[in-house]
Design a protein around this motif. Structure first.
Motif, short mmCIF file in Angstrom:
data_model
loop_
_atom_site.label_atom_id
_atom_site.label_comp_id
_atom_site.label_asym_id
_atom_site.label_seq_id
_atom_site.Cartn_x
_atom_site.Cartn_y
_atom_site.Cartn_z
N ALA A 173 0.90 -1.31 -0.16
CA ALA A 173 -0.16 0.17 -0.06
C ALA A 173 0.84 1.32 0.03
N PHE A 174 1.98 1.00 0.38
CA PHE A 174 2.80 2.50 0.43
C PHE A 174 2.87 3.21 -0.57
N PRO A 175 3.10 2.81 -1.93
CA PRO A 175 3.22 3.97 -2.99
C PRO A 175 1.48 4.63 -3.20
N LEU A 176 0.84 4.00 -2.89
CA LEU A 176 -0.53 4.85 -2.90
C LEU A 176 -0.64 5.67 -1.73
N LYS A 177 -0.30 5.32 -0.43
CA LYS A 177 -0.49 6.45 0.55
C LYS A 177 0.67 7.64 0.18
N ALA A 178 1.79 7.17 -0.27
CA ALA A 178 2.66 8.23 -0.47
C ALA A 178 2.25 9.26 -1.68
N GLY A 179 1.53 8.69 -2.24
CA GLY A 179 1.06 9.52 -3.68
C GLY A 179 -0.37 10.19 -3.29
N HIS A 180 -0.70 10.03 -1.95
CA HIS A 180 -2.01 10.58 -1.58
C HIS A 180 -3.22 10.11 -2.18
N ALA A 181 -3.28 8.86 -2.52
CA ALA A 181 -4.55 8.34 -3.22
C ALA A 181 -5.52 8.47 -2.18
N ALA A 182 -6.79 8.40 -2.61
CA ALA A 182 -7.87 8.31 -1.68
C ALA A 182 -7.83 6.96 -0.75
N LYS A 183 -8.37 7.17 0.63
CA LYS A 183 -8.20 6.18 1.56
C LYS A 183 -9.17 5.03 1.02
N GLU A 184 -10.13 5.06 0.63
CA GLU A 184 -11.27 4.19 0.29
C GLU A 184 -10.79 3.37 -0.95
N THR A 185 -9.58 3.42 -1.75
CA THR A 185 -9.08 2.82 -2.75
C THR A 185 -7.98 2.09 -2.41
N ILE A 186 -7.51 2.28 -1.17
CA ILE A 186 -6.10 1.72 -0.84
C ILE A 186 -6.27 0.02 -0.69
N ASP A 187 -7.25 -0.20 0.33
CA ASP A 187 -7.41 -1.52 0.83
C ASP A 187 -7.90 -2.38 -0.41
N PRO A 188 -8.79 -1.77 -1.18
CA PRO A 188 -9.15 -2.75 -2.51
C PRO A 188 -8.11 -2.93 -3.47
N ALA A 189 -7.25 -1.71 -3.71
CA ALA A 189 -6.06 -2.07 -4.73
C ALA A 189 -5.06 -3.31 -3.96
N VAL A 190 -4.86 -3.34 -2.69
CA VAL A 190 -3.94 -4.04 -2.23
C VAL A 190 -4.25 -5.52 -2.05
N GLU A 191 -5.73 -5.68 -2.18
CA GLU A 191 -6.33 -6.98 -2.12
C GLU A 191 -6.26 -7.45 -3.68
N ARG A 192 -6.46 -6.38 -4.69
CA ARG A 192 -6.37 -6.70 -6.02
C ARG A 192 -5.11 -7.68 -6.33
N ILE A 193 -4.12 -6.67 -5.98
CA ILE A 193 -2.74 -6.93 -6.21
C ILE A 193 -2.33 -8.27 -5.64
N ALA A 194 -2.65 -8.39 -4.42
CA ALA A 194 -2.44 -9.72 -3.65
C ALA A 194 -3.12 -10.91 -4.45
N LEU A 195 -4.21 -10.70 -4.80
CA LEU A 195 -4.81 -11.91 -5.54
C LEU A 195 -4.31 -12.16 -6.68
N GLU A 196 -3.62 -10.89 -7.60
CA GLU A 196 -3.24 -11.13 -8.95
C GLU A 196 -1.82 -11.92 -8.83
N LEU A 197 -1.13 -11.53 -7.69
CA LEU A 197 0.44 -12.15 -7.38
C LEU A 197 0.20 -13.28 -6.68
N GLY A 198 -0.96 -14.00 -6.29
CA GLY A 198 -0.83 -15.41 -5.64
C GLY A 198 -0.64 -15.27 -4.06
N ILE A 199 -0.76 -13.97 -3.55
CA ILE A 199 -0.20 -13.70 -2.05
C ILE A 199 -1.63 -14.16 -1.31
N GLU A 200 -1.39 -15.06 -0.26
CA GLU A 200 -2.53 -15.71 0.63
C GLU A 200 -2.93 -14.31 1.46
N PRO A 201 -4.18 -14.24 1.79
CA PRO A 201 -4.59 -12.80 2.58
C PRO A 201 -4.05 -13.00 4.16
#
Length: 439
Positions: A173-201
């Protein structure tokens, strides 16, 4: 060297210091002694000549105009960088006029031994190292004139460089927070990338120190990929992404990484120490030595015709064996053995060359042969180790047909042989590279 092409007083003084240090080193090695003065002078002249030639290339690069490639291409033009100076010394050379051009969306593998400049080149492309000369383009956009955070580059470090105070999800999540992305977009983005990369929750809330090596690697890739809207990564730089993985996980991750990079659609440039990784993941190869490019081209082409013996060694999975011979018209007759093997000259060999050559073949690129085969070699097996399947990696001296023991000066070879071989193996190289001896 100043704008008029002459050397400054500081550089002349540096040449003298280099000369004095080189002479001192030669004396310590007892190179300067009776009957060795000629050898010492040649070594000294070679060192100084190399320094002067590099300085000339830097001067040429600093005074060159850099043409942008066509849209849809990524290009480096004469990139030069030097190590910082210390005391009265002039800066030492690190990247020596590095150039390449590849299609956008393709993969480039930079391969070289430790200290060849691979990691430094990636850092230079990412904007983490100042350039003394050169330019880096993505289409018409000149990236080296932009700050590193404006280049849309995702860099995955060899040691991951993850933030230990954050958990796995926090790092992604760090690049999104450093880039001042909207808070409500950060967790879904992390979950999407984790799923994409096969990282278990279950790994996301864990501290970095508690994560397996393979998961750390995926978290580092996820952090490099994750960018605010409008700043998506267009170029991935990965520094030895498989180096910390064991053999089984390395093979699995190699296949996964190939699929993953293809799904990104972004240009990817890797740095590798191991040929097997570079060959599996790269559309094109760039081979480096002492900060300079020594060969560049499509992977299959570079692999099949390495430009120099040390590059063939670099591009071998289990090393190479060397014999000497005489080359003519696509074949080489091996000295003292009479066997004739198919051989290829490097691209820069003199046209129509015939004469003495160093013959190198990869240990795994051999096949069983019969005694009457004109390409056959006969070797005494002194050592062997399992190679996989029903084969062994064997080594020993070459024995002439009809002889019971090898000659005193018989060359030693390493090759893959059938497991049931007992003592003697008859085999032939599928092909060899023939490197002309210096005239």
């Amino acid at each position: 060297m100043n704008s008029s092409g002459t050397y400054t007083v500081k550089e002349v003084a540096a040449f003298l210091r280099i000369t004095a240090q080189a002479v001192y080193n030669l004396i310590k090695r007892e190179e300067i002694a009776a009957f060795k003065v000629g050898s010492a002078v040649r070594i000294l002249n070679a060192d100084l000549d190399a320094y002067v030639e590099r300085r000339k290339r830097l001067f040429a690069a600093q005074n060159a105009s850099y043409e942008a490639p066509a849209e849809g291409s990524v290009a480096a033009r004469r990139i030069c960088a030097r190590f910082p100076a210390s005391g009265n010394d002039v800066p030492g050379f690190a990247l020596d006029s590095v150039s390449f051009e590849i299609p956008a969306g393709s993969t480039l593998g930079i391969l070289g031994s430790s200290g060849s400049g691979k990691t430094l080149l990636l850092k230079a492309l990412a904007g983490l190292v100042n350039l003394d000369a050169g330019a880096f383009f993505m289409g018409s956009r000149r990236l080296d004139l932009l700050a590193s955070h404006e280049r849309r580059i995702g860099l995955v470090f060899q040691d991951y460089a993850l933030y230990p105070m954050l958990d796995g999800g926090g790092n992604i999540a760090f690049p999104l927070k450093a880039g001042h992305a909207a808070k409500e977009t950060i967790d879904p983005a992390v979950e999407r990338i984790a799923l994409e990369l096969g990282i278990e929750p279950s790994y996301l809330p864990k501290r970095i120190a508690a994560l397996p090596e393979g998961i750390k690697q995926l978290v580092a890739i996820g952090r490099a990929e994750n960018r605010p809207a409008g700043r998506q990564v267009e170029l991935f730089l990965m520094d030895e992404p498989l180096v910390h993985l064991d053999a089984r996980l390395r093979e699995e991750t190699r296949a996964f990484l190939k699929r993953l990079v293809a799904s990104f659609g972004a240009t990817t440039i890797y740095a590798f120490n191991e040929a097997v990784d570079a060959l599996a993941l790269s559309d094109r190869l760039l081979l480096m030595r002492d900060g300079a490019v020594v060969q560049f081209g499509p992977t299959a082409e570079v692999f099949s015709r390495p430009a120099a013996p040390d590059l063939m060694e670099l591009l071998s999975l289990n090393g190479v064996s060397e014999l000497s011979g005489v080359y003519a018209d696509g074949e080489a007759e091996i000295t003292g053995l009479g066997a004739v093997v198919p051989a290829s000259l490097p691209a820069d060999a003199p046209r129509g060359y015939r004469g003495r050559v160093r013959l190198l073949f990869r240990t795994e690129e051999v096949e069983p042969a019969s005694i009457g085969d004109p390409s056959a070699l006969r070797a005494l097996i002194e050592r062997s180790a399992p190679y996989g399947g029903e084969r062994v990696l064997a080594s020993g001296p070459v024995v002439a047909f009809g002889a019971s023991e090898p000659a005193d000066d018989a060359p030693r070879v390493t090759f893959v042989a059938p497991e049931e071989t007992e003592g003697i193996a008859v085999f032939k190289p599928k092909g060899a590279m023939a490197y002309p001896f210096p005239s």
